[in-house]
Structures are given as C-alpha cells and as structure tokens.
Motif scaffolding. Sequence first.
Motif, short mmCIF file in Angstrom:
data_model
loop_
_atom_site.label_atom_id
_atom_site.label_comp_id
_atom_site.label_asym_id
_atom_site.label_seq_id
_atom_site.Cartn_x
_atom_site.Cartn_y
_atom_site.Cartn_z
N LEU A 299 10.92 -1.69 14.42
CA LEU A 299 9.87 -1.68 13.39
C LEU A 299 9.47 -3.09 12.96
N ARG A 300 10.26 -4.06 13.39
CA ARG A 300 9.96 -5.47 13.13
C ARG A 300 9.82 -5.76 11.63
N VAL A 301 10.67 -5.14 10.84
CA VAL A 301 10.64 -5.35 9.39
C VAL A 301 11.46 -6.59 9.02
N ARG A 302 11.07 -7.25 7.94
CA ARG A 302 11.83 -8.39 7.40
C ARG A 302 12.52 -7.98 6.09
N ASN B 271 -8.61 2.93 4.38
CA ASN B 271 -9.02 2.88 2.96
C ASN B 271 -8.32 1.74 2.26
N PRO B 272 -8.65 0.50 2.63
CA PRO B 272 -7.90 -0.62 2.02
C PRO B 272 -8.10 -0.68 0.51
N HIS B 273 -7.01 -1.02 -0.17
CA HIS B 273 -7.06 -1.20 -1.63
C HIS B 273 -6.28 -2.46 -1.95
N PRO B 274 -6.82 -3.30 -2.83
CA PRO B 274 -6.15 -4.59 -3.07
C PRO B 274 -4.72 -4.49 -3.58
N LEU B 275 -4.38 -3.38 -4.20
CA LEU B 275 -3.00 -3.26 -4.71
C LEU B 275 -2.06 -2.54 -3.73
N VAL B 276 -2.61 -2.02 -2.64
CA VAL B 276 -1.74 -1.41 -1.61
C VAL B 276 -1.50 -2.48 -0.54
N THR B 277 -0.33 -3.08 -0.60
CA THR B 277 -0.08 -4.28 0.21
C THR B 277 1.06 -4.09 1.20
N GLY B 278 1.63 -2.89 1.24
CA GLY B 278 2.76 -2.68 2.14
C GLY B 278 2.76 -1.30 2.74
N PHE B 279 3.57 -1.18 3.79
CA PHE B 279 3.77 0.10 4.47
C PHE B 279 5.26 0.27 4.70
N ALA C 152 7.51 3.20 15.75
CA ALA C 152 7.12 1.84 16.14
C ALA C 152 5.60 1.67 16.13
N LYS C 153 4.89 2.69 16.61
CA LYS C 153 3.43 2.57 16.68
C LYS C 153 2.82 2.48 15.26
N ALA C 154 3.29 3.32 14.36
CA ALA C 154 2.77 3.30 12.98
C ALA C 154 3.01 1.91 12.36
N PHE C 155 4.20 1.36 12.58
CA PHE C 155 4.51 0.06 12.01
C PHE C 155 3.70 -1.05 12.68
N ARG C 156 3.45 -0.91 13.98
CA ARG C 156 2.64 -1.93 14.66
C ARG C 156 1.22 -1.93 14.08
N MET C 157 0.67 -0.74 13.89
CA MET C 157 -0.69 -0.64 13.32
C MET C 157 -0.72 -1.25 11.92
N ALA C 158 0.26 -0.89 11.11
CA ALA C 158 0.28 -1.38 9.72
C ALA C 158 0.46 -2.89 9.68
N GLY C 159 1.33 -3.40 10.53
CA GLY C 159 1.57 -4.85 10.58
C GLY C 159 0.32 -5.59 11.00
N GLU C 160 -0.37 -5.06 12.02
CA GLU C 160 -1.60 -5.73 12.50
C GLU C 160 -2.69 -5.71 11.44
N ALA C 161 -2.63 -4.71 10.54
CA ALA C 161 -3.61 -4.64 9.45
C ALA C 161 -3.24 -5.57 8.29
N GLY C 162 -2.13 -6.28 8.43
CA GLY C 162 -1.77 -7.27 7.41
C GLY C 162 -0.88 -6.74 6.30
N LEU C 163 -0.36 -5.51 6.46
CA LEU C 163 0.50 -4.95 5.42
C LEU C 163 1.94 -5.47 5.59
N GLY C 164 2.63 -5.68 4.49
CA GLY C 164 4.05 -6.01 4.53
C GLY C 164 4.82 -4.77 4.96
N LEU C 165 5.93 -4.98 5.65
CA LEU C 165 6.66 -3.84 6.23
C LEU C 165 8.09 -3.75 5.71
N THR C 166 8.51 -2.51 5.41
CA THR C 166 9.90 -2.27 5.00
C THR C 166 10.29 -0.87 5.44
N ALA C 167 11.56 -0.66 5.72
CA ALA C 167 12.03 0.67 6.12
C ALA C 167 13.40 0.95 5.51
N HIS C 168 13.58 2.19 5.05
CA HIS C 168 14.90 2.62 4.60
C HIS C 168 15.83 2.68 5.81
#
Length: 330
Positions: free
Chosen positions: A209-212, A153-161, A176-192
């Motif tokens: 999680l390959r977060v920056r 359900n892409p939304h222009p204002l939802v830009t991260g996971f 790791a799998k959830a983050f891989r999917m989100a990253g491949e979909a072009g979402l920015g990634l962050t984790a606590h």
Amino acid sequence: MAGEVNVPKAELHCHIEGAAMPALVQKIAKREGIDVSAIIDARGQYVWSDFTTFLAAYDLASSVFRRPGDYAQLSETYFRMLAAEGAIYGEIFISPDHATAAGLSYKAYVEGLAAGIERAKAETGIEGRMIAIGVRHFGTAAVERVAREVIANPHPLVTGFGLAGDEREGHPANFAKAFRMAGEAGLGLTAHAGEFGGPESIMAALDFLRVRRIGHGVRAIENKALVERLAEERIVLEVCPGSNVALGVYPVLRFHPVNLLRRAGVRVTLNSDDPPFFHTTLGREYAQVSRTFGWTDEDQRAVTRTAIEAAFCDRGTKERLLARLDSARA
Ligand SMILES: Nc1ncnc2[nH]cnc12
Ligand SMILES: [Zn+2]
C-alpha cells in the motif's frame, strides 16, 4: 504535570462515527425510529464484548446518522471536545460506505462534516481534516469505489485515504490498486495494520500500500527487524493505547508497547480511535500514557510534533501548527 490541557495535542486517528456519544446516537435513533437498545445499555454506555461485536455496534451506531446536519453536529461536537482538551489539530476517519448505507450521498456527507469542522474552528481555532476510509471486510470492489468517489469529488478538507475494518480479512495486496489511485490523486495514505494482525500484516501494508503511516502498528514489537525498519524509514504509528487495552490486544496499559517502540526510535503518536466506545479521550490517552511510562511535558510535546509533521495537511498549515506548539511552551 502529565496530561495538562496546556500541552498542545494533535490527533491523527479517530473514526468520526466511533466518536458519537451514546446520548446523541439515542436521540437521533429515536427520531428515525431505530432501536439501539442492543448496543446502548440502561446507563447510557455502549455495550460490546470483542472486536467482532464492537464492529457490529459501530455499524449500528453509524446507521442512525441520516442527514448532513447530523454529521455537522457530530463533527462539531468532536472537534470542540478535542479543542477543550488542548488539541490544536485533528484528523477524522470518515466512512463513505456507512453514510451511503444510511442513504446519504458522499458529497452531502462530506459537506455536513465539513460544516461542523468549520464551526468548531471558528469557535476554538482547531484545524481539522478528513481521511476517507475503505472498509477492509467489505472487499476490494467497495474499497476501490470509495477511492474513486473521493477522487471524483475533491474537497479541500478531505486530504487522506485509508483502510480500516477487520484486519483478519483480506490481504493488503487486494487494496493496492485503490491506494495507488488515491496516492496518485495526491491524498495522504494510511492503513490499519498490526492491531489484530501480527508483524507480517504491517510489512504487507508497507510493501503493497506504500503507506508512510500505520494505524496502530503496535504488534511490530513482536519482530525486532520490523521495529528497526519502522525507525529507519521514519514510519509514523498512529498508536491508540486505550483502544488496544479495551479490545484486549494488551491486558493493561503497563504491558502496552508504546513506550518500547518510542525508545527504539519509532515515531509514535497518541490517538483515541473510537473514544466513547473505549471510555477514552485524546486528553486521557496523553495523561494515562504519560503517567504510566513517566513521559514529561516535553515528551508529550514531541509526540504532538510528530503528529503535526505526519499530518495530511499543507505545509503552511503545518508551519502555523508548529508555531502554536512552540509558542505554548510555558
Ligand atoms: N479499532 C478499529 N480497527 C479497525 N477498524 C475500525 N473501525 C473503527 N474502529 C476500528
Ligand atoms: Zn482505528
């Protein structure tokens, strides 16, 4: 002077349900027939005593929001307050698990929040984006479900996971799998990480999680090699000093490592996390950190610049925000 409204600010780390003022929670709870007296006292303040009871209070406060209009009111109020403190940009963590538990679809939840963001932007010019989070202590399947829902359900204002919740539970490898999917979909990634977990928790988030960007990350200070790695790899920390002091990670702001991390070359930003729970606001974070560590207006602008550079928004928006930051210089 430190903490002035005219220092442009940007926030990367605020949980929208955690930004709900107690009075709003009480008002909606009354409408829904929900008893919130266990988490809001007679003075109208949230009550909790440690991280576990804070998370429980946050869950109950979140549960009162039942309609898209409730979420629109919540996000509009938050972004207007942010703009009133001089912020030009904000990213909110949204929690689809909390919305679906309250009976709302993901789409209705996001559309409600987006309506509030748009209204605040029309009034104040503030830009807003959303980062959908999975809750770590809800487990791997729940976090993957959020990732799939956001991607479907892409939304222009939802830009991260992102990943929030109790860092003491569940190794990052589980997500790791959830983050891989989100990253491949072009979402920015962050984790606590590095809030209640130590340096190893941060290293695992970076590696699995390959977060920056890291939410908190402050306990990196306990490992010199990790501090050097963060600086070298230009990882951005979403530091929430008031939250860390309120939750007892550090006894007082003077002992908080934000200044040491910055001096070691780590890219830091300032954030409010769950503002009314921790009796803070973004403006207060900028002001108190600046007063405590002697940060000048120019230092504060540099923090805002880091936040904009690390923001999960398109290049054109970043350039406009950076131009606003530069043009605000007196
Ligand atoms: N400070 C925090 N840490 C982890 N999860 C959270 N959810 C809301 N606030 C949080
Ligand atoms: Zn947080």
